[in-house]
Every structure is written in structure tokens, then in C-alpha cells.
Write a protein that holds these residues in place. Sequence first.
Motif, PDB file in Angstrom:
ATOM      1  N   GLN A 112       0.953  -1.278   0.086  1.00 51.19           N
ATOM      2  CA  GLN A 112       0.005  -0.115   0.156  1.00 51.19           C
ATOM      3  C   GLN A 112       0.888   1.160  -0.058  1.00 51.19           C
ATOM      4  O   GLN A 112       0.665   2.387  -0.714  1.00 51.19           O
ATOM      5  CB  GLN A 112      -0.998  -0.077   1.215  1.00 51.19           C
ATOM      6  N   LYS A 113       2.011   1.121   0.885  1.00 51.71           N
ATOM      7  CA  LYS A 113       2.943   2.553   0.829  1.00 51.71           C
ATOM      8  C   LYS A 113       3.497   2.543  -0.372  1.00 51.71           C
ATOM      9  O   LYS A 113       3.626   3.668  -0.892  1.00 51.71           O
ATOM     10  CB  LYS A 113       3.915   2.319   1.906  1.00 51.71           C
ATOM     11  N   GLN A 114       3.956   1.560  -0.860  1.00 52.06           N
ATOM     12  CA  GLN A 114       4.708   1.541  -2.138  1.00 52.06           C
ATOM     13  C   GLN A 114       3.714   2.303  -3.460  1.00 52.06           C
ATOM     14  O   GLN A 114       4.073   3.113  -4.322  1.00 52.06           O
ATOM     15  CB  GLN A 114       5.095   0.151  -2.909  1.00 52.06           C
ATOM     16  N   PHE A 115       2.478   1.717  -3.504  1.00 52.05           N
ATOM     17  CA  PHE A 115       1.414   2.150  -4.353  1.00 52.05           C
ATOM     18  C   PHE A 115       1.352   3.670  -4.368  1.00 52.05           C
ATOM     19  O   PHE A 115       1.330   4.399  -5.177  1.00 52.05           O
ATOM     20  CB  PHE A 115       0.093   1.389  -4.068  1.00 52.05           C
ATOM     21  N   ASP A 116       1.370   3.955  -3.094  1.00 53.27           N
ATOM     22  CA  ASP A 116       0.804   5.529  -2.686  1.00 53.27           C
ATOM     23  C   ASP A 116       2.177   6.435  -3.259  1.00 53.27           C
ATOM     24  O   ASP A 116       1.695   7.421  -3.879  1.00 53.27           O
ATOM     25  CB  ASP A 116       0.734   5.814  -1.244  1.00 53.27           C
ATOM     26  N   VAL A 117       3.031   6.041  -3.075  1.00 49.71           N
ATOM     27  CA  VAL A 117       4.375   6.807  -3.584  1.00 49.71           C
ATOM     28  C   VAL A 117       4.400   6.727  -4.940  1.00 49.71           C
ATOM     29  O   VAL A 117       4.811   7.548  -5.690  1.00 49.71           O
ATOM     30  CB  VAL A 117       5.762   6.101  -2.460  1.00 49.71           C
ATOM     31  N   MET A 118       4.274   5.526  -5.354  1.00 49.19           N
ATOM     32  CA  MET A 118       4.410   5.361  -6.832  1.00 49.19           C
ATOM     33  C   MET A 118       3.454   6.048  -7.771  1.00 49.19           C
ATOM     34  O   MET A 118       3.771   6.614  -8.920  1.00 49.19           O
ATOM     35  CB  MET A 118       4.423   3.912  -7.177  1.00 49.19           C
ATOM     36  N   GLN A 119       2.261   6.186  -7.209  1.00 49.89           N
ATOM     37  CA  GLN A 119       1.234   6.939  -7.955  1.00 49.89           C
ATOM     38  C   GLN A 119       1.633   8.244  -8.139  1.00 49.89           C
ATOM     39  O   GLN A 119       1.436   8.405  -9.312  1.00 49.89           O
ATOM     40  CB  GLN A 119      -0.333   7.038  -7.198  1.00 49.89           C
ATOM     41  N   VAL A 120       2.125   8.801  -7.239  1.00 45.04           N
ATOM     42  CA  VAL A 120       2.723  10.499  -7.463  1.00 45.04           C
ATOM     43  C   VAL A 120       3.860  10.456  -8.333  1.00 45.04           C
ATOM     44  O   VAL A 120       3.789  11.154  -9.449  1.00 45.04           O
ATOM     45  CB  VAL A 120       2.897  11.042  -5.956  1.00 45.04           C
ATOM     46  N   CYS A 121       4.852   9.587  -8.181  1.00 45.88           N
ATOM     47  CA  CYS A 121       5.844   9.750  -8.823  1.00 45.88           C
ATOM     48  C   CYS A 121       5.712   9.390 -10.433  1.00 45.88           C
ATOM     49  O   CYS A 121       6.052  10.128 -11.281  1.00 45.88           O
ATOM     50  CB  CYS A 121       6.847   8.632  -8.210  1.00 45.88           C
ATOM     51  N   VAL A 122       4.900   8.315 -10.632  1.00 43.93           N
ATOM     52  CA  VAL A 122       4.514   7.851 -11.878  1.00 43.93           C
ATOM     53  C   VAL A 122       3.624   8.717 -12.873  1.00 43.93           C
ATOM     54  O   VAL A 122       3.817   9.299 -13.910  1.00 43.93           O
ATOM     55  CB  VAL A 122       3.936   6.492 -12.021  1.00 43.93           C
ATOM     56  N   ILE A 123       2.563   9.584 -11.971  1.00 41.42           N
ATOM     57  CA  ILE A 123       1.693  10.529 -12.540  1.00 41.42           C
ATOM     58  C   ILE A 123       2.619  11.620 -13.104  1.00 41.42           C
ATOM     59  O   ILE A 123       2.451  12.395 -14.050  1.00 41.42           O
ATOM     60  CB  ILE A 123       0.550  10.727 -11.745  1.00 41.42           C
ATOM     61  N   ASN A 124       3.502  12.410 -12.032  1.00 42.13           N
ATOM     62  CA  ASN A 124       4.458  13.165 -12.339  1.00 42.13           C
ATOM     63  C   ASN A 124       5.162  13.087 -13.589  1.00 42.13           C
ATOM     64  O   ASN A 124       5.515  13.969 -14.696  1.00 42.13           O
ATOM     65  CB  ASN A 124       5.472  13.613 -11.347  1.00 42.13           C
ATOM     66  N   ASN A 125       5.940  11.874 -13.736  1.00 37.27           N
ATOM     67  CA  ASN A 125       6.695  11.381 -14.810  1.00 37.27           C
ATOM     68  C   ASN A 125       5.845  11.743 -16.182  1.00 37.27           C
ATOM     69  O   ASN A 125       6.225  11.676 -17.180  1.00 37.27           O
ATOM     70  CB  ASN A 125       7.146  10.046 -14.662  1.00 37.27           C
ATOM     71  N   LEU A 126       4.548  11.089 -16.153  1.00 38.45           N
ATOM     72  CA  LEU A 126       3.820  10.899 -17.445  1.00 38.45           C
ATOM     73  C   LEU A 126       3.470  12.361 -17.742  1.00 38.45           C
ATOM     74  O   LEU A 126       3.369  12.687 -18.986  1.00 38.45           O
ATOM     75  CB  LEU A 126       2.453  10.121 -17.035  1.00 38.45           C
ATOM     76  N   LYS A 127       3.135  13.219 -16.764  1.00 36.16           N
ATOM     77  CA  LYS A 127       2.919  14.714 -17.130  1.00 36.16           C
ATOM     78  C   LYS A 127       3.985  15.392 -17.711  1.00 36.16           C
ATOM     79  O   LYS A 127       3.783  16.210 -18.691  1.00 36.16           O
ATOM     80  CB  LYS A 127       2.336  15.421 -15.889  1.00 36.16           C
ATOM     81  N   LYS A 128       4.879  15.213 -17.205  1.00 35.26           N
ATOM     82  CA  LYS A 128       6.287  15.872 -17.577  1.00 35.26           C
ATOM     83  C   LYS A 128       6.510  15.228 -19.109  1.00 35.26           C
ATOM     84  O   LYS A 128       6.999  16.005 -20.141  1.00 35.26           O
ATOM     85  CB  LYS A 128       7.399  15.331 -16.915  1.00 35.26           C
ATOM     86  N   GLY A 129       6.385  13.863 -19.269  1.00 36.41           N
ATOM     87  CA  GLY A 129       6.750  13.185 -20.492  1.00 36.41           C
ATOM     88  C   GLY A 129       5.771  13.840 -21.579  1.00 36.41           C
ATOM     89  O   GLY A 129       6.149  14.133 -22.943  1.00 36.41           O
ATOM     90  N   ILE A 130       4.321  14.176 -21.374  1.00 39.64           N
ATOM     91  CA  ILE A 130       3.427  14.707 -22.197  1.00 39.64           C
ATOM     92  C   ILE A 130       3.778  15.943 -22.727  1.00 39.64           C
ATOM     93  O   ILE A 130       3.898  16.508 -23.791  1.00 39.64           O
ATOM     94  CB  ILE A 130       2.139  14.446 -21.432  1.00 39.64           C
ATOM     95  N   GLU A 131       4.355  16.698 -21.588  1.00 37.49           N
ATOM     96  CA  GLU A 131       4.893  18.089 -21.851  1.00 37.49           C
ATOM     97  C   GLU A 131       5.648  18.314 -22.671  1.00 37.49           C
ATOM     98  O   GLU A 131       5.822  19.290 -23.574  1.00 37.49           O
ATOM     99  CB  GLU A 131       5.175  18.682 -20.415  1.00 37.49           C
ATOM    100  N   ILE A 132       6.880  17.398 -22.795  1.00 35.98           N
ATOM    101  CA  ILE A 132       8.059  17.798 -23.526  1.00 35.98           C
ATOM    102  C   ILE A 132       7.982  16.873 -24.780  1.00 35.98           C
ATOM    103  O   ILE A 132       8.944  16.750 -25.720  1.00 35.98           O
ATOM    104  CB  ILE A 132       9.340  17.694 -22.859  1.00 35.98           C
ATOM    105  N   GLY A 133       6.869  16.184 -24.963  1.00 35.69           N
ATOM    106  CA  GLY A 133       6.575  15.657 -26.145  1.00 35.69           C
ATOM    107  C   GLY A 133       7.094  13.826 -26.228  1.00 35.69           C
ATOM    108  O   GLY A 133       7.314  13.524 -27.383  1.00 35.69           O
TER     109      GLY A 133
END
Length: 199
Positions: A112-133
Amino acid sequence: MKHKILDTSKELFLNLGFKSVTMDEIASKLGVSKKTIYKYFENKTELVAAVTEYMFDTVSFGIDTICELKMNPIEEIFSIKRFVMKHLKDEKSSPQYQLQKYYPKIYASLTQKQFDVMQVCVINNLKKGIEIGLYRDNINLEFTSRIYFNGMVGIKNIELFPLTDYSMNTLMNHYLEYHIRGIATEKGLQELKKQLTQK
């Protein structure tokens, strides 16, 4: 002394597995009596819980540090993978499997703790990736982050992926390539190729 016990136990658990290692072996490795360990940890279950917490905190801190370096998102994912592999020793003894089987409550809490941390980390990574194409702009962030986590947990299932056939490093590389190919733009695929040559 407490820190030393955690460090030594972590090494033994990662190399030999949570179930396999006895309190006698930990005491012997530390050159102390079992009584010394029991001064800090009431029993082995308490020690296992403390070690998993300690490992989780160490890895989380390392991942946060990598994320602060502002690399491109694909480079960031592979840097995190290399860092995690170094800390988890390629998981030769399948500690996650033993944790799940013999210490299910600790495993559930850790997951559960891994999920909570990874959700934030992965969503930030995805947003950043979309932003820079590097990633497609039509991906569903919530779904992709959850399926990514599910896959990360899934590749550690030694019944599906026996350690005799796959090293954890190989599995991680295959999985990251699979994940990124599903969401990458042409520009992202070029960066993926670059990262795959570095292993």
C-alpha cells in the motif's frame, strides 16, 4: 546498534530471503548475542517489519533525489530502475515472494505504501513526458499509473517469472520497454532506444 542490526538484517534478508534467515544467523553475522537483538526488536516479525520500513524509506528517498535531478522522464525511469536494482541486489532470493507468503500483513502494508508513493511519482513522470513530447498526449494518467504499478508487482511473481529463467534486471528492462512503447511518441521511442543500450 539498532541501525547496525537493520543494515545487517537487510543484507541477509535480501541475499537469502526473509524466511530463510534466522535470528541466530543475524546475531552471528553481527558478532553479538541474540539477547542484544531482542533488546531492540521483540521478535523476528518485528525485525522484518522494521527492515522493510527501513528499505522502503531508503529507496523512497533515493527515488525523490533522482526525481529532483530534472532528467527527461524516460531517462528518469531507467535511473530509478538502476538505483532500485543496486539497493535490492537484483532480488536473487525473491524477498517479496517470501514476505508475501510468510509475513502477509507486513507485505500488504508495504504494498500500500509503495502504491501511494509510486502513484505520485509515475503521474508526475507521465505529465512531464506529455509536456515535452516524449509521451502521447491522449494517455489516461490514472489508468496508466495503476497498470504500471500492477505490472511492477506482477513481474516479481516467481511462479510466473521463475528466477532460474529471468533475472530481475532483465525483467525490469523488458517491462520498462513494454510500458514506454505503449505510451511513447516517435521522439520518446528514440530516447527509449538510447536508454536500452545503456542497460
